[in-house]
Structures are given as C-alpha cells and as structure tokens.
Design an enzyme around this catalytic site. Structure first.
Site, short mmCIF file in Angstrom:
data_model
loop_
_atom_site.label_atom_id
_atom_site.label_comp_id
_atom_site.label_asym_id
_atom_site.label_seq_id
_atom_site.Cartn_x
_atom_site.Cartn_y
_atom_site.Cartn_z
N SER A 285 13.86 -28.53 -2.48
CA SER A 285 13.34 -28.85 -3.81
C SER A 285 12.10 -29.73 -3.67
O SER A 285 11.12 -29.33 -3.06
CB SER A 285 14.43 -29.50 -4.65
OG SER A 285 14.01 -29.64 -5.99
N ASP A 388 15.60 -19.44 -10.91
CA ASP A 388 14.84 -20.69 -10.81
C ASP A 388 13.49 -20.50 -11.48
O ASP A 388 12.74 -19.59 -11.13
CB ASP A 388 14.68 -21.07 -9.33
CG ASP A 388 14.02 -22.44 -9.17
OD1 ASP A 388 13.75 -23.09 -10.19
OD2 ASP A 388 13.79 -22.84 -8.02
N HIS A 418 18.58 -22.89 -8.97
CA HIS A 418 17.90 -23.91 -8.18
C HIS A 418 18.93 -24.75 -7.43
O HIS A 418 19.94 -25.17 -7.98
CB HIS A 418 17.06 -24.78 -9.11
CG HIS A 418 16.13 -25.71 -8.40
ND1 HIS A 418 14.97 -25.27 -7.82
CD2 HIS A 418 16.19 -27.04 -8.16
CE1 HIS A 418 14.34 -26.30 -7.26
NE2 HIS A 418 15.07 -27.38 -7.46
#
Length: 947
Positions: A285, A388, A418
């Site tokens: 991320s 995502d 995600h």
C-alpha cells in the site's frame, strides 16, 4: 467499522497536530498499540523463522524487525538431504545454552536474544565459548532443544548467505507497524517462501512526522544496511586498530568492530547470513510509495551504496493517486475498506501544507517528479486487486516502465480488495497465500545465484497478468495457469515443464464448459435465479466467485421467512463484485414483509444504475420516490405497488408494466405517460374504476399498448362501493391516441364510451369488449369506431359481447380489412360471414368459443372471395357436434379452393367424468370424424385433423 474507526482516529490526530500536541517531535512514533496488537519478537525457529527487533537510529524511533529463516543454518548439501527425506541428527539434549551479550561470553548466566531470557541447563566445557559475535570453535549444532538460535555468527561450512528483502508496511502513513500481528505473519510467510532475510521497516508515522519523514526512514535503512555490510567486511580484512570511539577486537580468531564500551556495531545475523548484493524492496500500500522512492534514490546513489544492490522491487497495491480520475477511481471510489475520501484525508495529514494529489510522493508519473529516468529503475512486480480503486494508477505506472524495457509485470487478483494479502482478516485466505507464492516465484528470478539461464514461472490461478490495454492484446491471457519457459539451457527441466503443461491441456480439453471465458459463463448464469446462480459456487474453484459478476439478480421469497430471506439478499448485494446491476427481479409473497427492507433494496438498485426493475408484492406498498426519477431505468414492472406519485421523470424508460396499481385520478396517469418521453411499451392491467373516471392514453412514441381494464377493490367490498361503481360506470370513458402504435391488446369490461385515434402503423390487435350495456347506441358506435381504426391490421383477434346489438348495423356498414391475413373470432354465424366478406386476403381463420353463437346457420348467397382465393387454414375450437356446425364445415370445405387444413378441436377426454361419459364422447367423436371425412372437398390436398 474499520473505516469508521480509522477515520475517527485520523480526525483526532489532525486536531492534536493542529493544537501542537500529541506529536513526538522528530523522534516520532512507529506504531499505535491501541489500534493494532504487536507481536513479540521470537528468536526461536518454531515455525521456521526467528525474529528480533533493532533500533537503528538514536535520534528517531526508526527500527527494523529481522526475520531470519532456518534455511540459513543448513548447507546446500544438507538442504538437498532434507528435500529427499533425510533428517539431521538431533543435537545433544545435555548440551548447554550459553550466555550471550555485547561484552563477551561466559560459562554461566542467562542467554538474552530477541527479548527472550533463557537459563543455562548445566555446566559446559570451557573450550566451548563464544565471542560477542557469537562465533564458536567447533561445528556443534546451532539450534538447542527448544529451537532458539544460540549462535550469532556460526563458523564452518554451515554459514549460508541469503538475499535481503526490505519490507515497508501499509497503513496510509498514519497507522500500521512493522511488529503488528498481521505484518509479522506476512513477513514470516515471505521469508519462508522466498528464502530471504526480511527486514520489516518501522518508519515514523504521520501526522506526528509528516512528509518526507517516512520516505527518509526508508532510505536510512538502505544506508544502514550498506554500513552494516562494510563494517562486517572491515572486521574480516583489518588487523587490530584503535581510534576514535571504536576499535577492532578479536575473539577466537574472528575480528569484529566494537564501540568504546565493547558493544558490537555489526548486526551479527546480517553479518553472518546477509547478502546485500541481492537486495529486494517490497512495499505494501503506502509502503509501495516508499519502496519506489527508495529504489529511485538507490539508482541515483549508484556505487555509493556498495555493496548493496537493489535487484528488484515489489509494489503491492501501491498507494498512488492523482488529480485526473481514472476509470477504477470513478467506478470503485466507495470500495471496500479504503474509500477515496478517507485516502484523501490521509494524504492531507501526511503532506500537510504541500497537499496535492499530483505530489511526487502520491503520483510517480507526475510532471513534477524528479530523479533518474524510468529506464534505470529495477525490475518491478506490481500486484493489484480487482476491487481496488487505485488499481489503474498502478497498472499505468507499470506500463510506463515496460515502455522503456523494464521488466514490470502486473498481477491482478480477481475478487480481491485493497490489502487482500496483508490485512489481518484476509491473511489466511487462498488468495493471500497464492499472492505470496507468486511473489516468491518472481523474486527468485533476480536473487538466484544461478542467474537467469533457465526460468520457469507458474502463476497461481488467482492471478492474471494485467494491463490497462489487456483487452486489446489477445496474446496476454486473462487467467495465467500455463508455464512460461524463457531459456532452454536445462533440457530435462524444460521437458518436465512441457509434459506438465500438456497434461493440464489434456485434462481441460474434455471440459467444454470450463473452456468458455468468464464473461460467457456469467451470461449463462444471468438466465438463472440468483439462488441457483450462487449454488454453482460449489462446482469448482473457478466457479466460486463467478456469481458475483452476474449483472442480473432474481429473488423469489418463496417459502423463506422474512428474516432469512432479507439476510440472504443483503449478503448477496454486499458480496457482489460488480457495482452496476442490469436487472433486478423481486417477488415477495409474505404479507407482513418489512417495508424498510424493500425501500433499502430499491434505493440500492437505483444507486447501482439498474436498467430493468421488476417488483411483485402481495399487498399495497408505497415505493420510494427515487424509483420514479431514475435516469437509468429502461424497463419497469410493478405489481401491487401502491400509487403513482405526483412527480415523475423517467427520461430513459421504454417499457412499463403496471398491475393492480392505484392511479388516484386520470391526471396522474397522464403525468406518468408524459414523464416518459421515450416510452415505447405500456402495459396496464386491472385499474380501480372508482379512482379513475377517464382512462386517457396519449403518446406519440408508444408502439406496444396493452390495456386489460377491469374494476377491482382494495379490501372488503360494501354497499357504498357498489353504488360508487354504478355512478362511475355511466361516466367512464376510454381515450387512446397513439399514432405510432403497432401492437394493441385491449380488454375492457367497462368502457361503453371510447374515443380512438388513427392507427396508421398498426399490425396486430387483440380486442375483447364485454360488460354491462347501459345504452345500445353508445355501445354500437364505440365498437364500430374501434373496428374502423383497426381495419389496417394484418392479425386480428376479436371477441365482442352482445352481438345482437351489432347485427343490423354491422350488416349496413361493415369496415373493410384489406390487409388482414389472420382472424381469430368469437362470434355468431352472421358476424362470421360478414367478417369473411370484408377480408378478401384472409389466409388463416380461427373460430373460438361456440355456445349459443353457433346456431341457425344460413349459407350466404355469394361465396366470400377469400374462400376461393386465399383461405388456406381453418381451425374450429370447442366443436360440439351440432348440425349447424356440420353445415358450416361442409360449406367451407366445399368452397375453399386453396384450403390446405381443416383442424377441428373438441373437448378433452380427460375432462370427462365417468367411463360411460368418456365412451359416449369418443363414439360421438369417431362418428363425427367419419361424417366430415365424407364431405366434398374442393381440393384433394385438403387435410382433415380431428383432435
């Protein structure tokens, strides 16, 4: 709850930062224990990986957690033996656990390593001792009985160098830590699968430390790793040398660098087992942004970081953003776990006054991005999730790398969100495990000491190589399950790979359904009720989530109770992968169903751009107003769904079906039609005549019209309702003005006054007029006006009650049906003959229900022209074996010059009761067949069918 908790926490941090409190100065914080449970460091190899924490910067809170796999303790030969089934001899249970510290070694005391204290179990030989580096003078086993790694720097041939992987955790720069339970689990998995030493970086978090603190911490770890490698090399190459605050000390023939207090400056695990020349960066991320920044700086530094070499990087769903929205951002802005609004808040907390979605930290392709050209970047593997909203930016960055010949594949995981491979609640899913395995396969290409001579890549079935233009590249498969061979140096391995691939192809060749693409399978599932569509998830792994891609939803309450059905429908709506809904069909049979659930489902489907909506209820329910102002609904079907609101705007509605609806007044029905400017099909069934005095249908766009008008009552009828009905009966009027009409179904049991427009385009009509007749003249004029308007049709079904009122008038002014080729008629013989005379081109005649209408047959003086020129087929229903019917059949067969088929249908035998009745009926039927077969026929090709 996760998003709400995180957003609340971020708002509190923002307030604290604005007030000047809650921060940790430049020292900063690297974790928030109140939000995430930390995992204690464990130097044992109970699960194959030992861990310990190191604080590497005295001025900040920057720290790393080292994950050391137990494969470092085995030579290549011993690893081969373990693979083929040989086990290593267990260590002596009486062997002691020795004390270790930075000041030297001792024969007794407590062992301290990675935060775990262990007491020695017995006295050991004085010849066995360790220095501060932990080196021993023998080749004793380096594991004790409980698996604790008791030697810092083992000697002998068991010292094995492993690549180093720097891991940067996620959390939006404001949360997460390198020692959290989820990150610890993920790093252990990567260390085992990739066979690397993992350094999980605990960088400083925002808003206590804003940009560029986290990015600088990532670079500091890489610089610290370079320093560690150089210090370890100094300990090997230099002699005894003192100076400054550090010196070189010797213990058992090994040199090590120590500070003025005697503490070792060299991290022993890395000095013993780390190979910095094979360094990989992995970012999760927001950690992907940090990893990409560190990779750029490593390229800029060049030889200054020697011997550290960044050979590859892995970006797992990177936290890239930008001002220009992408398709995934528009479609998935409100996606699971992390929506766009919360991510923008995170960037504001991290960038503070420098906030911009095109900031170089957020957008790697921003014009303001500085640094080395993309062609100098290391090979980059990008992992993205299908659900995502940041997916497209990661794919675009990977495509830019590929344009400059950088190895930058993209693995897109279906039905994933995600952080699907690193979030605590998803770590043990098959997709998370498959993702880690796919990363290990790719990483090993660049950390293998054997080089790139032969590379076999087998990607899991959960992943697919993806790009923004993959739909235009047929050479890139959607689901990658085959084996890619890049070199043929190893012929035996190549042969094995090809045989394995051929076995897979042969296994799949017999399954034709599985060979279809997902889009075709979803199209097939769209024809099934949602209950059956979901049940296909048990067929195979590929089918497990296919139903989530189906755009058509069909729910039938059936025998379900309200709670279970509502819960099931809510789960299906939540788990669907696709945001948009093509069609939504809902049948509720429970009279006590909660209206709140229904309103929620309708509002949700409208928000998801539903195009076809079908709601069927057992009792009247008021629907939400958003249903009648939708811009996406094209087909609307409502059964027993309350009344029409005052305001209706359905700009794209083409079909509407209303059954048992309350209109209130003819003005509301007019508002409904006028609020649908492109309406092509209108179907109205069963209206309340008490509320609707006039039924006015006026639209220039309607092409198909179905009006089944009858009086119905809500609740128990009473005398007052009957009197109201009689009052409205005489004043009720039907008006139809639809110039583009091509198909008409009109069944009105009430109307006596009708005003019908001109139908120049009408092709087919089905008319049934019956009911109480208060005025003969009004009834006759209305019927004649209707027949004159439909005289251009090609197919006509006509059932009119009270023919006795039409006889003389119809004979005097019969409309001509010049285009009529098929006529289905329920009428007496007189009306039938007049219809034949007015339809010269009639080819098919269907005579319906008989009864009293089939009496007193009289042959016409002149044969109708259709009998002698066009009539080819005649079907008679409900034949009752009367003399009038036999005479009519004889007349048609005798005069039909082109007649090919006479089909006579009697009552079904199964409807008879008793054996005698059935026998009598069959005997009568057989006699009738013999009698009709003997009738004269105009053509020899005329067939008689009796059923």
């Amino acid at each position: 709850m996760l998003k709400h908790r995180l957003q609340s926490r971020l708002q509190e941090l923002e307030k604290d930062a604005a007030a000047g409190g809650g921060g940790g100065g430049s020292f900063g914080v690297t974790s928030r224990p109140s939000e995430e449970t930390p995992a204690a460091a464990d130097p044992s190899f109970t699960d194959g990986v030992a861990t310990k924490d190191i604080h590497i910067d005295t001025l900040t809170s920057l720290s790393v957690r080292i994950f050391l796999p137990d494969t470092c303790l085995h030579s290549p030969e011993s690893r081969i033996h373990r693979r083929v089934g040989f086990s290593r001899t267990a260590s002596d249970p009486n062997q002691a656990i020795l004390r270790r510290n930075s000041y030297g070694s001792s024969n007794n005391g407590v062992v301290s390593g990675g935060g775990i204290a262990l007491k020695r179990v017995q006295t050991v030989d004085n010849n066995y001792r360790r220095s501060s580096l932990g080196s021993s003078i023998d080749n004793a086993d380096l594991k004790s009985d409980n698996g604790v790694y008791r030697g810092y720097k083992p000697g002998g041939k068991n010292c094995r160098k492993l690549p180093i992987l720097l891991q940067f955790h996620g959390g939006g720069f404001v949360s997460g830590s390198n020692d959290s339970v989820s990150n610890d689990f993920f790093c252990r998995r990567i260390a085992r699968l990739c066979d690397v030493i993992v350094l999980a970086v605990g960088y400083r978090l925002a808003p206590e430390n804003k940009y560029p603190a986290a990015f600088e911490d990532g670079l500091k770890v890489l610089q610290w790793l370079s320093k560690q490698a150089n210090l370890a090399e100094c300990g090997k190459s230099l002699g005894s040398l003192k100076g400054g605050g550090a010196d070189l000390r010797r213990s058992e023939g090994n040199w090590h660098v120590a500070d003025a207090f005697g503490a070792s400056l060299v991290e022993p695990w890395l000095a013993a087992h780390g190979d910095p020349s094979r360094c990989v960066l992995l970012g999760v991320s927001c950690g992907g942004n940090i990893a990409n920044y560190v990779a750029r700086k490593a390229v800029e530094a060049g030889n200054l970081l020697d011997p550290v070499k960044v050979v590859a990087q892995v970006l797992m769903y990177p936290f890239f953003n930008g001002s220009a929205p992408t398709q995934s951002e528009i479609k998935l802005a409100n996606s699971y776990f992390y929506d766009k609004a919360m991510c923008i808040l995170v960037w504001k907390l991290f960038l503070s006054d420098e906030f911009s979605l095109d900031h170089p930290a957020a957008n790697p392709l921003a014009p303001s991005q500085v640094g080395p050209p993309l062609k100098q970047m290391p090979p980059t593997l990008t992992v993205v999730a299908e659900h995502d909203w940041m997916r497209d930016r990661a794919i675009a960055y990977s495509e830019e790398l590929r344009k400059v010949n950088v190895d930058a594949p993209v693995l897109e995981y279906k039905d994933a969100v995600h952080e699907f491979a690193t979030l605590d609640m998803l770590l043990k899913t098959p997709q998370a495990q498959a993702c880690a395995e796919d990363i290990a396969i790719w990483v090993k290409k660049y950390i293998s000491l054997r080089g790139h001579g032969f590379q076999v890549v087998q990607v899991s079935k959960f992943a697919r190589f993806a790009s923004a233009s993959r739909s235009k590249s047929p050479e890139i498969p959607e689901i990658v399950s085959s084996i890619k061979v890049k070199n043929l140096n190893n012929r035996s391995s190549f042969r094995f790979a090809m045989e394995r691939r051929n076995r897979k192809i042969r296994a799949k060749s017999d399954d034709r359904l599985s060979s279809l693409p997902d889009s075709m399978l979803c199209h097939i599932l769209s024809f099934l009720p949602t209950k059956l569509s979901v049940s296909t998830s048990i067929l195979a792994r590929r089918w497990r989530f296919l139903w989530t891609e189906v755009l058509n939803l069909d729910f039938d309450c059936g025998e379900h109770n309200e709670i279970s059905f509502a819960d099931t429908l809510n789960k299906v709506m939540l788990l669907r992968k696709e945001w948009d809904i093509n069609s939504f069909r809902l049948i509720l049979k429970d009279e006590m169903f909660d209206e709140a659930h229904l309103h929620t489902w309708i509002i949700t489907t409208i928000a998801r751009n539903v195009q076809a909506l079908d709601i069927r209820l057992r009792h009247q329910v008021w629907l939400p107003s958003c249903l009648f102002t939708s811009k996406t609904v094209v087909d609307l079907r409502l059964h027993n769904c309350g009344s029409i609101p005052d305001s209706i705007i359905l700009p794209n509605l083409k079909k509407i079906h209303l059954h048992c609806f309350q209109y209130g007044s003819h003005e509301k029905l007019h508002n409904l039609i006028s609020g649908c400017p492109v309406l092509e099909e209108l179907n109205i069934q069963t209206i309340n005549i008490i509320d609707l005095k006039h039924c006015i249908i006026s639209s220039p766009t309607i092409r198909r019209l179905t009006l089944i008008l009858d009086w119905f009552h809500l609740g128990e009828p009473n005398d007052d309702d009957e009197s109201d009905f009689e009052d409205h009966f005489e004043n009720y009027k039907l008006e139809i003005n639809t110039s583009a009409l091509t198909y008409l179904v009109l069944r009105d049991h009430i109307a006596q006054r009708m005003s019908i427009g001109i139908f120049n385009s009408l092709i087919e009509a089905d008319i049934y007029l019956d009911g109480e007749v208060a005025s003969d003249d009004i009834y006759c004029s209305s019927v004649f006006e209707l027949l004159e308007r439909v005289c251009q049709v090609k197919c006509l079904t006509l059932r009119i009650g009270y023919y006795q009122f039409l006889g003389s008038s119809f004979a005097a002014a019969t409309p001509k049906f010049v285009n009529l080729t098929k006529l289905e008629l329920d009428a007496d013989w007189f009306f039938l003959l007049k219809s034949l005379e007015s339809a010269d081109n009639l080819q098919v005649l269907v005579i319906g229900e008989g009864g009293d209408y089939r009496k007193h047959w009289m042959e016409p003086q002149q044969v109708p022209s259709c009998l002698s020129s066009h009539l080819r087929q005649v079907t008679i229903h409900y034949f009752e074996f009367t003399e009038d019917e036999f005479e009519m059949v004889s007349y048609i067969m005798r005069n039909g010059k082109v007649l090919n088929m006479m089909d006579i249908i009697c009552e079904k035998v199964k409807n008879m009761r008793g054996i005698d009745a059935k026998y009598t009926f069959l005997k009568k039927k057989f006699n009738a067949f013999q009698r009709i077969s003997a009738f004269e026929r105009q053509t020899e090709t005329c067939k008689l069918q009796f059923s």
